[in-house]
Design an enzyme around this catalytic site. Structure first.
Site, mmCIF file in Angstrom:
data_model
loop_
_atom_site.group_PDB
_atom_site.id
_atom_site.type_symbol
_atom_site.label_atom_id
_atom_site.label_comp_id
_atom_site.label_asym_id
_atom_site.label_seq_id
_atom_site.Cartn_x
_atom_site.Cartn_y
_atom_site.Cartn_z
ATOM 1 N N GLU A 177 0.827 -1.213 0.000
ATOM 2 C CA GLU A 177 0.000 0.000 0.000
ATOM 3 C C GLU A 177 0.863 1.265 0.000
ATOM 4 O OE1 GLU A 177 0.429 -2.221 2.259
ATOM 5 O OE2 GLU A 177 0.418 -1.429 4.308
ATOM 6 N N SER A 227 8.362 -8.534 5.931
ATOM 7 C CA SER A 227 9.066 -8.687 7.211
ATOM 8 C C SER A 227 8.837 -10.084 7.785
ATOM 9 C CB SER A 227 8.552 -7.640 8.195
ATOM 10 O OG SER A 227 7.176 -7.850 8.410
ATOM 11 N N CYS A 282 16.724 -6.378 1.486
ATOM 12 C CA CYS A 282 16.852 -7.541 2.363
ATOM 13 C C CYS A 282 18.204 -8.201 2.196
ATOM 14 C CB CYS A 282 15.740 -8.531 2.076
ATOM 15 S SG CYS A 282 15.853 -9.180 0.423
HETATM 16 P P1 NAD Z 1 5.735 -5.788 5.644
HETATM 17 O O1 NAD Z 1 5.883 -7.142 6.200
HETATM 18 O O2 NAD Z 1 5.351 -4.687 6.559
HETATM 19 O O3 NAD Z 1 4.654 -5.795 4.467
HETATM 20 C C1 NAD Z 1 4.687 -6.745 3.427
HETATM 21 C C2 NAD Z 1 3.271 -6.963 2.908
HETATM 22 O O4 NAD Z 1 2.461 -7.471 3.979
HETATM 23 C C3 NAD Z 1 2.606 -5.677 2.421
HETATM 24 O O5 NAD Z 1 1.927 -5.957 1.227
HETATM 25 C C4 NAD Z 1 1.656 -5.299 3.559
HETATM 26 O O6 NAD Z 1 0.485 -4.689 3.106
HETATM 27 C C5 NAD Z 1 1.318 -6.635 4.209
HETATM 28 N N1 NAD Z 1 1.153 -6.562 5.666
HETATM 29 C C6 NAD Z 1 1.731 -5.685 6.524
HETATM 30 N N2 NAD Z 1 1.371 -5.969 7.796
HETATM 31 C C7 NAD Z 1 0.537 -7.041 7.744
HETATM 32 C C8 NAD Z 1 -0.151 -7.829 8.731
HETATM 33 N N3 NAD Z 1 -0.062 -7.536 10.019
HETATM 34 N N4 NAD Z 1 -0.901 -8.862 8.314
HETATM 35 C C9 NAD Z 1 -0.988 -9.175 7.018
HETATM 36 N N5 NAD Z 1 -0.365 -8.452 6.035
HETATM 37 C C10 NAD Z 1 0.395 -7.416 6.389
HETATM 38 O O7 NAD Z 1 7.116 -5.448 4.893
HETATM 39 P P2 NAD Z 1 7.554 -4.076 4.231
HETATM 40 O O8 NAD Z 1 7.819 -3.073 5.310
HETATM 41 O O9 NAD Z 1 6.653 -3.705 3.111
HETATM 42 O O10 NAD Z 1 8.939 -4.520 3.556
HETATM 43 C C11 NAD Z 1 10.148 -4.548 4.248
HETATM 44 C C12 NAD Z 1 10.462 -5.935 4.780
HETATM 45 O O11 NAD Z 1 10.460 -6.875 3.725
HETATM 46 C C13 NAD Z 1 11.856 -6.024 5.406
HETATM 47 O O12 NAD Z 1 11.759 -6.797 6.571
HETATM 48 C C14 NAD Z 1 12.667 -6.757 4.363
HETATM 49 O O13 NAD Z 1 13.784 -7.465 4.844
HETATM 50 C C15 NAD Z 1 11.644 -7.673 3.790
HETATM 51 N N6 NAD Z 1 12.024 -8.143 2.468
HETATM 52 C C16 NAD Z 1 12.468 -9.429 2.376
HETATM 53 C C17 NAD Z 1 12.876 -9.924 1.158
HETATM 54 C C18 NAD Z 1 13.406 -11.324 1.043
HETATM 55 O O14 NAD Z 1 13.670 -11.747 -0.046
HETATM 56 N N7 NAD Z 1 13.572 -12.080 2.118
HETATM 57 C C19 NAD Z 1 12.798 -9.110 0.015
HETATM 58 C C20 NAD Z 1 12.317 -7.816 0.140
HETATM 59 C C21 NAD Z 1 11.925 -7.341 1.378
#
Ligand code: NAD
Length: 485
Positions: A177, A227, A282
């Site tokens: 979002e 995350s 990441c």
């Molecule tokens: P996030 O976990 O906050 O959000 C990811 C997705 O989950 C979004 O689409 C969001 O709308 C949804 N979301 C958020 N909170 C939620 C909840 N409580 N319940 C269900 N859905 C929910 O992550 P972010 O802040 O958008 O991205 C950063 C994170 O992503 C960092 O921790 C990073 O390390 C990780 N990341 C990991 C990789 C990998 O390959 N391991 C790659 C890119 C990013």
């Protein structure tokens, strides 16, 4: 507001969400309002799933060699629109233009891999006894979902779009979002490339829509990137509902520097790894462990960090909350006794005062118990710890709960091999600061950086996006009855 209110993309058309609840989409570069994104309902998701289900019989029956033609054309369109896509990526995510160009180039590489899938899914055939053969086929799953994070608005969606769709599935994409615009352009390019309506759909929203995806009875598989906290929630909820799930989580990547490392190259790589995409990768180096005396390399890392200028060759972090969180980590480290050698707090870019910037930060004499040593900071910060031996360094690396990447900088091949064998991470670098495997090698971490079996890209993704059909066929019907009859 620069762009109109964002709509969902269902069955090849832009449609309003059934809810009026929206969230502002703010550019981290300058704080300007770009658009508003709908917090869609389960009813919106249901419409998208219905469209995907309707598209599935015809798309899955289209021969794969025909399906990949869409992606040959999509690749050309990504190349044609590279500049526009990169500008949009920077605008909504805050990364620099050149980082966004690299992101779109990676999308092109991911698409190239998908065009090679017909070569990789040929199946197996063997005459297992006289006149009887066994054969295997990779069969698409049906409607699948892809839930993505904010840090790569185009690349992470393209980790899943080309492979899942070329393999015959129909997809529901749930963009972050915080960066919902890039995915919309990808949808338009897929349509222009000839993808039939309903095969790719976008439903915007946050927690509610993710929960609805995990619960929807007609979604067969869920891929998630984000995350660790949310990866666990999604993995548990999707698998509880008997879906296939691959959930990639956060990271805390350790970079081990040995005294024999080439100092200029190491310093440049460390600085680039920790600051690229404002540290919001990441695969970024977040913790560095100096083994023995590496003071000369630390001094050079500081020199490199000072060359990085916010708003010029360093982008913004995603929002104010992130900026404040990162600054708090730096302040906590200082309070706990670490030494801030280069301080990125209180950074402001002239003319973009509402942008959310954190300057490059180098923290030395960090101890393993400090929060900057243990937690994912997701900002342009490197925390330096010191050990006497490689085994002590490995102990610190092994103790961290994540396992995306680990790197070693040394000229000693035997030592590099020793570390490769013992580091507890899915992706290892030797004299490489950001050890992302290029296609066709697959991307995926270990431990709390990934839940589920296999990796998200490359050949490994074939297993995730398909199921295997095994046929046993007897051609000489006249042959006698045996145990296989
Ligand atoms: P996030 O976990 O906050 O959000 C990811 C997705 O989950 C979004 O689409 C969001 O709308 C949804 N979301 C958020 N909170 C939620 C909840 N409580 N319940 C269900 N859905 C929910 O992550 P972010 O802040 O958008 O991205 C950063 C994170 O992503 C960092 O921790 C990073 O390390 C990780 N990341 C990991 C990789 C990998 O390959 N391991 C790659 C890119 C990013």
């Amino acid at each position: 507001m620069k762009y109109p209110v964002i709509q969902n993309y269902i069955n090849g058309s832009w449609v309003d969400s059934s809810t009026s609840k929206t969230m502002d989409v703010i550019s981290p570069l300058d704080g300007n309002l770009l658009s508003r994104v709908p917090m869609s309902s389960a009813a919106d998701l249901d419409k998208a799933v219905t469209a995907a289900q309707a598209a599935f019989p015809s798309w899955s029956k289209t021969p794969i060699k025909e399906r990949v033609q869409v992606f040959f054309r999509y690749k050309v369109l990504l190349e044609k629109h590279l500049r526009e896509l990169a500008e949009l990526c920077s605008e909504e995510n805050g990364k620099t233009y050149s980082e966004s160009v690299a992101e779109i180039e990676k999308c092109i590489e991911l698409t190239e891999f998908a065009t090679s899938l017909p070569q990789l899914v040929t199946g197996e055939l063997l005459e297992v006894s006289r006149g009887v053969e066994c054969r295997t086929e990779h069969v698409p799953l049906g409607v699948v979902a892809s839930i993505v994070p904010f840090n790569f608005p185009s690349m992470v969606p393209n980790w899943t779009i080309p492979n899942a769709i070329a393999l015959g599935n129909c997809m529901i994409m749930k963009p972050s979002e915080k960066v919902p615009l890039s995915c919309g352009r990808l949808a338009e390019l897929l349509k222009e490339a000839g993808l039939p309506d309903g095969v790719f759909n976008i439903v915007h929203g946050d927690v509610g829509i993710v929960e609805a995806i995990c619960d929807h009875p007609n979604i067969e598989a869920v891929s998630f990137v984000g995350s660790t906290k949310v990866a666990k929630i999604v993995y548990q909820r999707a698998t509880h509902n008997y879906k296939r799930c691959l959930a990639l989580g956060g990271a805390k990547n350790h970079l081990m520097v040995l005294p024999d490392a080439i100092s200029d190259m190491t310093a440049q790589n460390v600085a680039a790894s920790m600051s690229g995409c404002a540290g919001q990768r990441c695969m970024a180096a977040s913790a560095m462990i100096g083994v023995g005396n590496i003071d000369h390399i630390v001094a050079k890392i500081c020199d490199e960090a000072r060359k990085i200028v916010p708003g010029v060759n360093l982008g913004a972090v995603i929002n104010k909350a992130s900026q404040e969180r990162i600054e708090q980590y730096i302040s906590d480290a200082e309070k706990d006794g670490a030494k801030i050698l280069v301080d990125g707090r209180n950074t402001s870019v002239p003319g973009k005062e509402k942008g959310t910037y954190v300057g490059p930060t180098v923290i030395d004499f960090v101890t393993p118990d400090m929060s900057v040593a243990k937690e994912e900071i997701f900002g342009p910060v490197i925390s330096i710890m010191r050990t006497k031996t490689v085994d002590e360094a490995l102990e610190i690396e092994n103790a961290n709960p994540y396992g995306n990447a680990a790197s070693v900088f040394t000229q000693n091949g035997a030592m590099a091999r020793y570390i490769i064998d013992r580091a507890s991470a899915g992706m290892i670098g030797v004299n490489v600061g950001v050890p992302v495997p290029r296609e066709p090698f697959s991307f995926g971490g270990w431990n709390e950086s990934k839940f589920g079996v296999g990796d998200i890209t490359g050949k490994s993704s074939i297993e995730f996006w398909t199921k295997l059909k095994k046929s046993t066929i007897k051609w000489n019907a006249e042959a006698g009855v045996n145990w296989m009859s």
